[in-house]
Design a protein around this motif. Sequence first.
Motif, PDB file in Angstrom:
ATOM      1  N   LEU A 354       8.149 -19.308 -20.739  1.00 16.01           N
ATOM      2  CA  LEU A 354       8.312 -17.965 -20.182  1.00 16.01           C
ATOM      3  C   LEU A 354       9.587 -17.316 -20.708  1.00 16.01           C
ATOM      4  CD1 LEU A 354       7.178 -18.434 -16.454  1.00 16.01           C
ATOM      5  CD2 LEU A 354       5.861 -17.610 -18.412  1.00 16.01           C
ATOM      6  N   LEU A 355      10.640 -18.108 -20.850  1.00 16.86           N
ATOM      7  CA  LEU A 355      11.887 -17.564 -21.390  1.00 16.86           C
ATOM      8  C   LEU A 355      11.709 -17.168 -22.850  1.00 16.86           C
ATOM      9  CD1 LEU A 355      14.861 -16.888 -21.117  1.00 16.86           C
ATOM     10  CD2 LEU A 355      15.393 -19.282 -21.655  1.00 16.86           C
ATOM     11  N   GLY A 356      10.950 -17.963 -23.607  1.00 22.27           N
ATOM     12  CA  GLY A 356      10.693 -17.634 -25.000  1.00 22.27           C
ATOM     13  C   GLY A 356       9.951 -16.312 -25.133  1.00 22.27           C
ATOM     14  N   THR A 377       8.777  -6.134 -10.123  1.00 23.03           N
ATOM     15  CA  THR A 377       7.426  -6.572  -9.755  1.00 23.03           C
ATOM     16  C   THR A 377       7.340  -7.205  -8.370  1.00 23.03           C
ATOM     17  OG1 THR A 377       7.694  -8.813 -10.654  1.00 23.03           O
ATOM     18  CG2 THR A 377       6.999  -7.076 -12.191  1.00 23.03           C
ATOM     19  N   ASN A 378       8.498  -7.525  -7.771  1.00 28.82           N
ATOM     20  CA  ASN A 378       8.561  -8.251  -6.494  1.00 28.82           C
ATOM     21  C   ASN A 378       8.064  -9.692  -6.611  1.00 28.82           C
ATOM     22  OD1 ASN A 378       9.612  -6.080  -4.951  1.00 28.82           O
ATOM     23  ND2 ASN A 378       7.556  -5.182  -4.828  1.00 28.82           N
ATOM     24  N   TYR A 379       7.907 -10.177  -7.835  1.00 27.91           N
ATOM     25  CA  TYR A 379       7.517 -11.566  -8.081  1.00 27.91           C
ATOM     26  C   TYR A 379       8.516 -12.190  -9.044  1.00 27.91           C
ATOM     27  CZ  TYR A 379       2.823 -10.511  -6.213  1.00 27.91           C
ATOM     28  OH  TYR A 379       1.763 -10.147  -5.424  1.00 27.91           O
ATOM     29  N   SER A 380       8.702 -13.496  -8.921  1.00 29.06           N
ATOM     30  CA  SER A 380       9.410 -14.197  -9.980  1.00 29.06           C
ATOM     31  C   SER A 380       8.427 -14.356 -11.132  1.00 29.06           C
ATOM     32  CB  SER A 380       9.889 -15.570  -9.497  1.00 29.06           C
ATOM     33  OG  SER A 380       8.780 -16.437  -9.308  1.00 29.06           O
ATOM     34  N   PRO A 381       8.872 -14.598 -12.353  1.00 24.83           N
ATOM     35  CA  PRO A 381       7.936 -14.780 -13.472  1.00 24.83           C
ATOM     36  C   PRO A 381       6.912 -15.881 -13.215  1.00 24.83           C
ATOM     37  CG  PRO A 381      10.155 -14.494 -14.300  1.00 24.83           C
ATOM     38  CD  PRO A 381      10.277 -14.606 -12.810  1.00 24.83           C
ATOM     39  N   THR A 382       7.358 -16.987 -12.642  1.00 28.76           N
ATOM     40  CA  THR A 382       6.437 -18.088 -12.361  1.00 28.76           C
ATOM     41  C   THR A 382       5.427 -17.691 -11.292  1.00 28.76           C
ATOM     42  OG1 THR A 382       8.198 -19.669 -12.870  1.00 28.76           O
ATOM     43  CG2 THR A 382       6.284 -20.503 -11.680  1.00 28.76           C
ATOM     44  N   TYR A 384       4.408 -14.690 -10.630  1.00 26.66           N
ATOM     45  CA  TYR A 384       3.478 -13.723 -11.237  1.00 26.66           C
ATOM     46  C   TYR A 384       2.417 -14.414 -12.053  1.00 26.66           C
ATOM     47  CZ  TYR A 384       1.834  -9.713 -13.916  1.00 26.66           C
ATOM     48  OH  TYR A 384       1.023  -8.751 -14.487  1.00 26.66           O
ATOM     49  N   LEU A 385       2.815 -15.414 -12.828  1.00 23.84           N
ATOM     50  CA  LEU A 385       1.866 -16.152 -13.657  1.00 23.84           C
ATOM     51  C   LEU A 385       0.805 -16.832 -12.803  1.00 23.84           C
ATOM     52  CD1 LEU A 385       1.088 -17.211 -16.464  1.00 23.84           C
ATOM     53  CD2 LEU A 385       2.671 -19.115 -16.094  1.00 23.84           C
ATOM     54  N   LYS A 386       1.228 -17.434 -11.689  1.00 24.78           N
ATOM     55  CA  LYS A 386       0.291 -18.144 -10.824  1.00 24.78           C
ATOM     56  C   LYS A 386      -0.598 -17.185 -10.026  1.00 24.78           C
ATOM     57  CE  LYS A 386       3.238 -22.210 -10.184  1.00 24.78           C
ATOM     58  NZ  LYS A 386       4.005 -23.021  -9.196  1.00 24.78           N
ATOM     59  N   THR A 387       0.011 -16.077  -9.548  1.00 25.92           N
ATOM     60  CA  THR A 387      -0.690 -15.179  -8.643  1.00 25.92           C
ATOM     61  C   THR A 387      -1.582 -14.181  -9.374  1.00 25.92           C
ATOM     62  OG1 THR A 387       1.150 -15.313  -7.109  1.00 25.92           O
ATOM     63  CG2 THR A 387      -0.403 -13.505  -6.769  1.00 25.92           C
ATOM     64  N   LYS A 388      -1.094 -13.602 -10.421  1.00 25.50           N
ATOM     65  CA  LYS A 388      -1.792 -12.506 -11.080  1.00 25.50           C
ATOM     66  C   LYS A 388      -2.745 -12.937 -12.187  1.00 25.50           C
ATOM     67  CE  LYS A 388       0.191  -9.240  -8.706  1.00 25.50           C
ATOM     68  NZ  LYS A 388      -0.583  -8.350  -7.807  1.00 25.50           N
ATOM     69  N   LEU A 389      -2.486 -14.089 -12.772  1.00 23.10           N
ATOM     70  CA  LEU A 389      -3.304 -14.468 -13.932  1.00 23.10           C
ATOM     71  C   LEU A 389      -4.250 -15.626 -13.638  1.00 23.10           C
ATOM     72  CD1 LEU A 389      -0.704 -14.167 -16.841  1.00 23.10           C
ATOM     73  CD2 LEU A 389      -2.320 -12.472 -15.997  1.00 23.10           C
ATOM     74  N   ASN A 390      -4.210 -16.151 -12.427  1.00 25.31           N
ATOM     75  CA  ASN A 390      -5.099 -17.273 -12.078  1.00 25.31           C
ATOM     76  C   ASN A 390      -6.099 -16.843 -11.004  1.00 25.31           C
ATOM     77  OD1 ASN A 390      -3.786 -19.013 -13.846  1.00 25.31           O
ATOM     78  ND2 ASN A 390      -2.236 -19.584 -12.335  1.00 25.31           N
TER      79      ASN A 390
END
Length: 390
Positions: A354-356, A377-382, A384-390
């Motif tokens: 995610l940092l890359g 976004t009110n989400y941390s990157p992690t 967001y990845l779990k909530t929005k893309l799964n």
Amino acid sequence: MFPDFNRWSLPLLILVLQGLIFVALLLLRYLKKRNISDLFLGLILLLTCYSQICYTVGFMGWYNEFRTTKINYFLINIGIALAPMIYLYIKSVTTSNFRFKKMYWLHFALAFTVLLYRFTIYTYDALQDGFNETQNGYLKIELDEAYVQSIMSYIESPFMLIYLAFTFQLFYNYRKKIIQYFSNTYKLELNWILSFLILFTLAFLYGTIQDIIGSRFIDLGYQQRWWLNLFMAIVTLYVGVKGYFTDTTKLNKLDFTFTPKTISIPEDANNFEEKSISDTDISTVKHLMENDKAYLNPELNLSDLALLANMTRGQLSETINSGFNKNFNDFVNSYRVSAFKAMLKENKHEQLSLLGIAQECGFNSKATFNRVFKKLTNYSPTEYLKTKLN
């Protein structure tokens, strides 16, 4: 017997000696590079070390061994010089192209007055018979300890409190300015300076409370006051380490203190004319961000983007603030966050961390990326990845 290395004197001695090393390093670097912030910080450490030395030699048995020592004439409350010195240090670090002005000497008027007064009473007492056989002379006892020290105790605390308030205001105004000029601010936020100000404030409050208790309730001896000296010695060492090894000179080469409507780009000021905000200005900026992807430059600042847009910095700032209802920092980082989201949808996280990915989108630090992403976004990157893309 002097010197007595014990559990009271040894910790202070070690810390003070280390503090003095950084005093020497900072002053030598000032003589070599003429960076005035090094001079201010070196003098700040010198003042705090001086205060600690007076206590350290006391715990080492100096005052018991040499009962006629005249040190009391030179035990001056350093706060009246330290507080304005800290203010000017922060000003020198956070102000572009800072120069010391003659009027700044007024900040030290009280300190110089006290020094002159102490030198005067010492000179008078030294001329009196029997001075060499006593610790304190006539004026030291009958004037200084009887009246002046009590008066100074009522002056010093409000004096330091006022300077602390102005210093915090100066620092937070700086924080507000950099988000109008820089897209990645983490390295410029000077968080260690905020920590230093907080620690110094705590030491000031601790000392004030200690003085109130010692003067009105119970008599506090040197051992009870030792803890404040230990705390200040640790703060001195921390400030010395961070101040010496942190490069703050970059800001001196930048001109980001400006009024949006009036300041133009210095290097090309003659080639630009001030213009009012228009749809064309807004379209130009959008094109630079959406088509040319200017936000991918991690060092992008207001001046860079203004040159690309053929605008003045003030005009560009007004266009972003009024046309997009955002400050420069949020404006640029909103594009970076959108680019990050787009790359996640393309499953780039299967190839890069995610940092890359964040770095590919123009962020230059993990701290900035996480904070900005959470803010927008009110989400941390992690999350967001779990909530929005799964």
